[in-house]
Design a protein around this motif. Structure first.
Motif, mmCIF file in Angstrom:
data_model
loop_
_atom_site.group_PDB
_atom_site.id
_atom_site.type_symbol
_atom_site.label_atom_id
_atom_site.label_comp_id
_atom_site.label_asym_id
_atom_site.label_seq_id
_atom_site.Cartn_x
_atom_site.Cartn_y
_atom_site.Cartn_z
ATOM 1 N N GLY A 196 -20.593 -68.845 -13.559
ATOM 2 C CA GLY A 196 -21.379 -67.877 -14.310
ATOM 3 C C GLY A 196 -22.710 -67.589 -13.639
ATOM 4 O O GLY A 196 -23.210 -66.460 -13.672
ATOM 5 N N SER A 197 -23.316 -68.618 -13.026
ATOM 6 C CA SER A 197 -24.612 -68.425 -12.371
ATOM 7 C C SER A 197 -24.492 -67.439 -11.214
ATOM 8 O O SER A 197 -25.361 -66.582 -11.005
ATOM 9 C CB SER A 197 -25.156 -69.755 -11.843
ATOM 10 O OG SER A 197 -25.329 -70.661 -12.906
ATOM 11 N N GLU A 198 -23.419 -67.566 -10.454
ATOM 12 C CA GLU A 198 -23.197 -66.598 -9.368
ATOM 13 C C GLU A 198 -23.044 -65.190 -9.943
ATOM 14 O O GLU A 198 -23.573 -64.223 -9.400
ATOM 15 C CB GLU A 198 -21.907 -66.937 -8.606
ATOM 16 C CG GLU A 198 -21.996 -68.111 -7.691
ATOM 17 C CD GLU A 198 -20.614 -68.429 -7.131
ATOM 18 O OE1 GLU A 198 -20.076 -67.635 -6.355
ATOM 19 O OE2 GLU A 198 -20.066 -69.486 -7.497
ATOM 20 N N GLY A 205 -16.902 -65.644 -17.456
ATOM 21 C CA GLY A 205 -16.614 -66.969 -16.890
ATOM 22 C C GLY A 205 -15.888 -67.798 -17.941
ATOM 23 O O GLY A 205 -15.121 -67.266 -18.742
ATOM 24 N N LYS A 206 -16.152 -69.079 -17.951
ATOM 25 C CA LYS A 206 -15.659 -70.020 -18.974
ATOM 26 C C LYS A 206 -14.263 -69.723 -19.530
ATOM 27 O O LYS A 206 -13.269 -69.994 -18.872
ATOM 28 C CB LYS A 206 -16.696 -70.123 -20.096
ATOM 29 C CG LYS A 206 -18.053 -70.602 -19.546
ATOM 30 C CD LYS A 206 -18.916 -71.286 -20.545
ATOM 31 C CE LYS A 206 -20.258 -71.599 -19.950
ATOM 32 N NZ LYS A 206 -20.868 -72.810 -20.323
ATOM 33 N N ALA A 207 -14.164 -69.138 -20.749
ATOM 34 C CA ALA A 207 -12.861 -69.002 -21.422
ATOM 35 C C ALA A 207 -11.898 -68.106 -20.648
ATOM 36 O O ALA A 207 -10.700 -68.080 -20.934
ATOM 37 C CB ALA A 207 -13.040 -68.473 -22.844
ATOM 38 N N PHE A 233 -24.463 -57.311 -20.209
ATOM 39 C CA PHE A 233 -24.010 -58.300 -21.200
ATOM 40 C C PHE A 233 -23.536 -59.521 -20.433
ATOM 41 O O PHE A 233 -22.613 -59.430 -19.609
ATOM 42 C CB PHE A 233 -22.839 -57.762 -22.028
ATOM 43 C CG PHE A 233 -23.239 -56.952 -23.229
ATOM 44 C CD1 PHE A 233 -24.554 -56.582 -23.468
ATOM 45 C CD2 PHE A 233 -22.268 -56.557 -24.155
ATOM 46 C CE1 PHE A 233 -24.908 -55.829 -24.587
ATOM 47 C CE2 PHE A 233 -22.610 -55.812 -25.278
ATOM 48 C CZ PHE A 233 -23.923 -55.440 -25.496
ATOM 49 N N ASP A 234 -24.184 -60.648 -20.706
ATOM 50 C CA ASP A 234 -23.699 -61.902 -20.150
ATOM 51 C C ASP A 234 -22.678 -62.456 -21.145
ATOM 52 O O ASP A 234 -23.039 -63.081 -22.140
ATOM 53 C CB ASP A 234 -24.868 -62.872 -19.923
ATOM 54 C CG ASP A 234 -24.389 -64.183 -19.324
ATOM 55 O OD1 ASP A 234 -23.169 -64.355 -19.158
ATOM 56 O OD2 ASP A 234 -25.246 -65.047 -19.043
ATOM 57 N N GLU A 235 -21.420 -62.194 -20.846
ATOM 58 C CA GLU A 235 -20.325 -62.618 -21.734
ATOM 59 C C GLU A 235 -19.626 -63.871 -21.194
ATOM 60 O O GLU A 235 -18.428 -64.059 -21.386
ATOM 61 C CB GLU A 235 -19.321 -61.467 -21.917
ATOM 62 C CG GLU A 235 -19.901 -60.257 -22.634
ATOM 63 C CD GLU A 235 -19.014 -59.763 -23.776
ATOM 64 O OE1 GLU A 235 -18.548 -60.585 -24.582
ATOM 65 O OE2 GLU A 235 -18.808 -58.548 -23.829
#
Ligand SMILES: Cc1ncc(COP(=O)(O)O)c(C=O)c1O
Length: 430
Positions: free
Chosen positions: A113-115, A264-266, A236-238
């Protein structure tokens, strides 16, 4: 393995500073997890927990989910990483993301996510030719200098200069402006004071990094309007909300379409992959396109492991009632907790959306990070610690949300409610 949690933790400290590989993981009790399956995680001493921490959110289907693992094993038995051209998996996954995420006309993959947030911000600066970024107090967008300020700030630092790390570039700190979530006047004032200088507003559409503070009606639409008015891009940071609250992310639920989205994540149920997506007009500035002038690169981008895992995760969401299931269990959890709070007369509220919930020990719903000063942080942490003793794993830190997965069932939710009832009774008695 017959070493204890404590022995492993001691050994880990010899070889790594603090014995953990992400700062926030250094929490008491120091458990060494060695097994994960479905809704459960197990430590090296054989203690089993119902997991709601979900490694900060990726596990939307559950741990070690067979359909995801099988797809990954299948992929790596024939392919891995080439570092040239593209792969069938990357193409298939790009198609799926553009099909489901409303604002995504094109997408590029990276590993974290940071990238993704770094790339989105740099693209916004290139597109608008402006230097500054607006973020919101309490929101987290990764560890890099552009965004690592004013996250879980001390109360006297709210909205003030609060870099998250030593060693940050002064210019990066100064060029990131901090606003109050759910306060459009504050955002407009900031845009006016920095007229012609703001490249983007980056927002977690639901700031899950402070639990679950919901956007008030009109807030996200208002941000979109302000961005158009002041010539900034809306990002939007989703990374948390994407795929968890809907296969199309929270932008699909809210009907507000950002210019750029980070995911990212899910997206891949615990396997490492992330993405930046958006309008073709902007995305084609990346130098993956010949002539593009915004650098986008990464040795491991589009690796078979992450792309296969993401494809499998999305396909399960397409073919099975994943969101119906996790939303129903989320409602059961929230209404069960509310009943317990009311019956025991606890000064607390439970809030959340879909599969995510948070109990705050305060008497009204928070609208922003500042309101969370009313949350009884010591009680919150004590509550989560006691739940761990009863086999319910919630990160024992202030303001952390909880996640339900497709592998959780009514049985786990009801067992959790029983434990919450017991723990709150104990805490009220103390
Ligand atoms: C909303 C949000 N954006 C970005 C990030 C950074 O993602 P990563 O930890 O994969 O770099 C996180 C991580 O928790 C996040 O919650």
């Amino acid at each position: 393995m017959n070493k204890s949690n404590a022995q492993f933790y001691q050994e880990a400290n010899v070889y790594s500073p603090g014995g953990v590989h992400t700062s926030i993981r250094n929490v008491d009790p120091h458990l060494i997890f060695t097994k994960a399956e479905g809704a459960y995680i197990e430590d090296v001493e054989g203690n089993r927990f119902i997991d709601y921490q979900a490694a900060f959110g990726p596990f939307v289907l559950g741990h070690n989910y067979p359909k995801v693992n099988e797809r990954v094993i299948d992929a790596i038995s024939r392919t891995d990483l080439f570092g040239v051209g593209t792969t069938d998996l990357e193409i298939e996954l790009s198609k799926k993301i553009c099909q489901h995420v409303p604002s995504s006309e094109q997408v590029l993959f990276c590993n974290s996510g940071s990238e993704a947030t770094y790339h989105a911000i740099r693209l916004a600066r290139a597109v608008t030719e402006k230097p500054k970024l607006i973020k919101f107090q309490g929101c987290y967008h990764g560890w890099h200098d552009y965004v690592a300020r004013n996250m879980l700030s001390d109360w006297d630092k709210i909205g003030k200069r609060d870099p998250g790390s030593a060693g940050m570039l002064e210019e990066a700190i100064e060029n990131t402006l901090v606003c109050t979530f759910n306060n459009l006047e504050n955002v407009e004032q900031t845009l006016k004071e920095n007229q012609g200088e703001v490249a983007a507003i980056m927002v977690e559409p639901i700031p899950h990094n402070i639990g679950c503070v919901l956007p008030e009606s009109g807030f996200l639409e208002g941000l979109s309007k302000l961005c158009s008015e002041y010539g900034a891009l809306l990002i939007f940071d989703e990374v948390i909300t994407g795929f968890r609250h809907d296969i199309g992310g929270f932008q699909k639920v809210s009907g507000v379409s950002p210019d750029l989205t980070t995911l990212g994540k899910a997206m891949a149920n615990g396997y490492p992959i992330a993405a930046v997506a958006g309008k073709k007009e902007y995305m084609s500035r990346f130098n993956t396109q010949p002539g593009g002038d915004v650098w986008f690169a990464g040795t491991y981008n589009g690796h078979a492991v992450g792309t296969a895992a993401s494809l499998a995760t999305i396909e399960v969401m397409e073919n099975e009632p994943v969101h119906d299931h996790i939303f129903r269990l989320g409602d059961r959890m929230r209404s069960g907790i509310k009943e317990i709070h009311d019956r025991l007369d606890i000064n607390a509220i439970v809030t959340g959306i879909g599969s995510v919930w948070t109990s705050y020990f305060m008497d009204s719903l928070p609208k922003n990070y500042g309101d969370l000063q009313n949350n009884d942080g010591d009680l919150y942490v004590a509550y989560r610690k006691k739940l761990i003793e009863k086999g319910i794993y919630k990160m024992p830190m202030n303001l952390k949300r909880n996640h339900i997965s497709y592998s959780h069932t009514e049985k786990e939710v009801d067992q959790t409610l029983e434990a919450i009832d017991d723990v709150l009774r104990e805490l009220v008695r103390e």
